[in-house]
Design an enzyme around this catalytic site. Structure first.
Site, PDB file in Angstrom:
ATOM      1  N   ASP A 509       0.850  -1.186   0.000  1.00  0.00           N
ATOM      2  CA  ASP A 509       0.000   0.000   0.000  1.00  0.00           C
ATOM      3  C   ASP A 509       0.890   1.241   0.000  1.00  0.00           C
ATOM      4  O   ASP A 509       1.838   1.344   0.777  1.00  0.00           O
ATOM      5  CB  ASP A 509      -0.913   0.008   1.238  1.00  0.00           C
ATOM      6  CG  ASP A 509      -1.872   1.179   1.225  1.00  0.00           C
ATOM      7  OD1 ASP A 509      -1.517   2.235   1.761  1.00  0.00           O
ATOM      8  OD2 ASP A 509      -2.975   1.041   0.685  1.00  0.00           O
ATOM      9  N   ILE A 510       0.589   2.199  -0.906  1.00  0.00           N
ATOM     10  CA  ILE A 510       1.378   3.428  -0.987  1.00  0.00           C
ATOM     11  C   ILE A 510       1.051   4.309   0.217  1.00  0.00           C
ATOM     12  O   ILE A 510      -0.107   4.574   0.501  1.00  0.00           O
ATOM     13  CB  ILE A 510       1.080   4.196  -2.290  1.00  0.00           C
ATOM     14  CG1 ILE A 510       1.424   3.314  -3.515  1.00  0.00           C
ATOM     15  CG2 ILE A 510       1.871   5.507  -2.344  1.00  0.00           C
ATOM     16  CD1 ILE A 510       1.069   3.947  -4.834  1.00  0.00           C
ATOM     17  N   GLU A 552      -4.794   2.251  -4.160  1.00  0.00           N
ATOM     18  CA  GLU A 552      -3.333   2.264  -4.125  1.00  0.00           C
ATOM     19  C   GLU A 552      -2.762   0.988  -3.510  1.00  0.00           C
ATOM     20  O   GLU A 552      -1.610   0.972  -3.094  1.00  0.00           O
ATOM     21  CB  GLU A 552      -2.835   3.486  -3.340  1.00  0.00           C
ATOM     22  CG  GLU A 552      -3.170   3.524  -1.859  1.00  0.00           C
ATOM     23  CD  GLU A 552      -4.515   4.151  -1.560  1.00  0.00           C
ATOM     24  OE1 GLU A 552      -4.742   4.587  -0.425  1.00  0.00           O
ATOM     25  OE2 GLU A 552      -5.374   4.206  -2.473  1.00  0.00           O
TER      26      GLU A 552
END
Length: 630
Positions: A509-510, A552
């Site tokens: 996950d960004i 994301e």
């Protein structure tokens, strides 16, 4: 502020902040500067301008420390222009001319520093020496950040940050609110819109109509379809049409080279989108840039990611004939092997056939063209250092037209441009024109030449493969979509249950992705997702599977390895991500959760536990890998 009668309408963005200098071990800050008191140790610290007093301190060999507010997150612009609402609205032309004259004055002074210094010294004041004035000019240039801001550019974000800082420090009451403070914004808000001078109105009435030229094949920005101008610039020109007393008429062209030739022959008055070059400046004027585009390289799918275009400069690289990027690259690398192509479609088709190694253009145009016509065959393999800044151009033998277009561009808001981006980037995915002439030729070939059956069969198979690729691919990143990733999970879990093989997953996950969208816009957020996906794809094993899990989040399925090996792979990916320089955003990090499958545990439970590990990584400070503890 909320109760003031003043309107800030232009900031020269000089960034000439006050900051403090102090003797070593000084404990107090003063608010005035006297060089003699400082020398006699009467004060420990003073507030100074970087462009002025430091020169005196250096000249007298006085040691000092710098306490710069910018290093603590407090930045302010200086040398702002102010006027009242009544002046700005009652004498709009006078206000505009004053802003324009101020900008031109600064531009001239910075371009002719020696002449400016002589004028100040000989005609105004000899209080400063020539050396001191030269020092001030040099430091002023550096602090104006001209690589980031145009002279006279206003920065709303910087102003709003200053308001928050003043409230936080107690210098401004929490209840104070900032009214509209930029000149053009205030005119729009109060219904004035674009206001032309009498001379400009006379020019337009005598002109009767304006002839427009565009790039006929450069979607989603612009194109000509069935004789009609479409794309993002069509929306821009449409708004201009509503604000002008005369119509704008399209002059159709077959390619960009023909468009430029018509401009040279004065058949075109306006170009909806063009980059300024020395050669074009001989027959065009340009407004301020309103679109800033990153440049990328598209290649076949089997090409590895390219860190620097220099690595492939000897290979055949296509660029549309007449595009400014070709001139920029040739100036930077005279021996680069650039091949002129007729259009983006022509360039990408020649890459797909193997005639060219790659095709160079801006990110948005290439991404949409690949999605529309070349899915499963081409990919983006490199981002170049160059950006292309595009403006509206006009014939330079009629300078009044450039002034009019400059006003129109100033009145076109970022929100309107973003809405047009969203409209055409979404629409391009559904644009699938059918070539009826090709269909008739195909039918004729089937009936007349039986041997062509094999060719048609191969063609049909290729199209089916493309449709299959579309059905399993995330259209933005080019990775597997959620449906295909679920299929991989089911297949690999079945192998584990039957043969007892190892199987792990990494959920990525960004970090702080929402703030990227909020601060840079969703288009730049999409660019980050594309670059992020390329990094993952280039650094996992050939036996691994990666898909976009949602937003994301990305899921990597890792057959035949356990948690320890998956942790090592995840750490490798996070290291690649944190050391990559993302377009405009620069630094991005990610967090990861790792888990392994077991025979007695369902897919949903395993993914849920990986998500819990990811959550723990976020809680522990982000930019780290956490494995689920069973």
């Amino acid at each position: 502020m909320g109760t003031t009668n003043e309107l800030k309408y232009s900031s020269l963005a000089l960034m000439l902040d006050h900051f403090s200098v102090n003797r070593k071990n000084a404990k107090f800050l003063e608010h005035s500067f006297n060089i003699n008191d400082f020398m006699e140790h009467k004060v420990d610290a003073v507030s100074v301008f970087r462009t002025n007093q430091l020169f005196e301190l250096d000249q007298r060999n006085i040691e000092y420390n710098i306490i710069d507010p910018a290093e603590y997150g407090f930045s302010m612009s200086a040398v702002n222009l102010f006027t009242s609402y009544s002046e700005a609205l009652s004498h709009t032309d006078r206000s505009r001319n004053f802003i324009k004259a101020s900008k031109k004055g600064w531009a001239y002074a910075l371009a002719h520093t020696e002449e400016t210094i002589a004028v100040i010294y000989n005609h105004y004041s000899k209080q400063k020496s020539l050396d001191a004035l030269a020092y001030e000019a040099e430091i002023s240039k550096k602090m104006m950040l001209l690589d980031f801001f145009d002279i006279g550019a206003t920065n709303k974000e910087l102003t709003m940050r200053a308001i928050k800082q003043l409230k936080h420090s107690g210098l401004l009451a929490d209840g104070e609110k900032l009214n509209t403070f930029i000149f053009e914004d205030a005119l729009r808000e109060l219904g004035h819109g674009v206001m032309f001078t009498n001379e400009q109105m006379d020019y337009l009435k005598n002109k009767k109509e304006l002839h427009l030229c565009v790039d006929p094949d450069w979607m989603p920005f612009e194109a000509i379809r069935d004789g009609k101008h479409i794309g993002i610039t069509a929306d821009v020109i449409s708004k201009f049409n509503k604000q002008l007393p005369i119509p704008i008429t399209l002059i159709p062209t077959k390619n960009w080279t023909e468009t430029l030739l018509k401009g040279q022959s004065r058949e075109c008055d306006i170009f909806a989108l063009a980059a300024e070059t020395p050669e074009r400046a001989t027959y065009m004027d340009f407004t301020r840039p309103y679109i800033d585009l990153p440049v990328v390289l598209a290649t076949k799918l089997d090409t590895f990611y390219i860190n620097n275009i220099v690595e492939v400069k000897d290979k055949k690289l296509g660029v549309v004939k007449g595009y400014v990027i070709a001139e920029q690259l040739r100036n930077k690398m005279p021996d680069i092997n650039i091949v002129d192509v007729a259009s983006i479609t022509d360039g990408l088709a020649r890459v797909e056939s193997g005639e060219l190694y790659g095709y160079i253009d801006n990110l948005m145009v290439i991404a949409n063209s690949i999605q529309r016509d070349f899915t499963g065959g081409l990919k983006i393999s490199s981002r170049l250092d160059e950006n292309v800044k595009l403006a509206i151009a006009s014939r330079n033998d009629e300078p009044q037209l450039n002034e009019i277009l400059e006003e129109l561009v100033s009145n076109f808001s970022e929100a309107e441009l973003q809405a047009s981006y969203n409209k055409w980037v979404a629409a391009i995915a559904h644009e699938q024109p059918f070539d009826y002439s090709f269909a008739w030729k195909l039918l004729a070939a089937i009936f007349l030449i039986l041997s062509a059956y094999i060719f048609h069969y191969i063609k049909l198979k290729k199209l089916n493969n493309s449709l299959l690729t579309l059905s399993i691919t995330d259209k933005l990143t080019g990775l597997y979509n959620r449906v295909k990733t679920d299929e991989v999970l089911i297949e690999k879990k079945a192998e584990l249950d039957r043969y007892g093989t190892e199987l792990s997953v990494i959920l990525l996950d960004i970090d702080f992705f929402k703030s990227i969208n909020d601060n840079y816009g969703h288009l730049r957020g999409d660019s980050v997702l594309i670059e992020f996906s390329q990094i993952i794809k280039q650094n996992i094993r050939k036996t691994d599977y990666v898909g976009r899990w949602g937003g994301e989040e990305f899921l990597i399925v890792c057959p035949n390895i356990g948690v320890k090996e998956a942790m090592a792979l995840a750490n490798k990916l996070l290291d690649k991500i944190r050391n990559h320089t993302f377009l405009e955003v620069k630094n991005v990090t990610a967090s990861a959760g790792v888990n392994c499958f077991s025979k007695g545990e369902s897919i949903n439970a395993t993914i849920h536990n990986a998500d819990q590990a990811l959550y723990q990584a976020k809680e522990n400070g982000r930019d780290r890998v956490t494995a689920f503890k069973k």
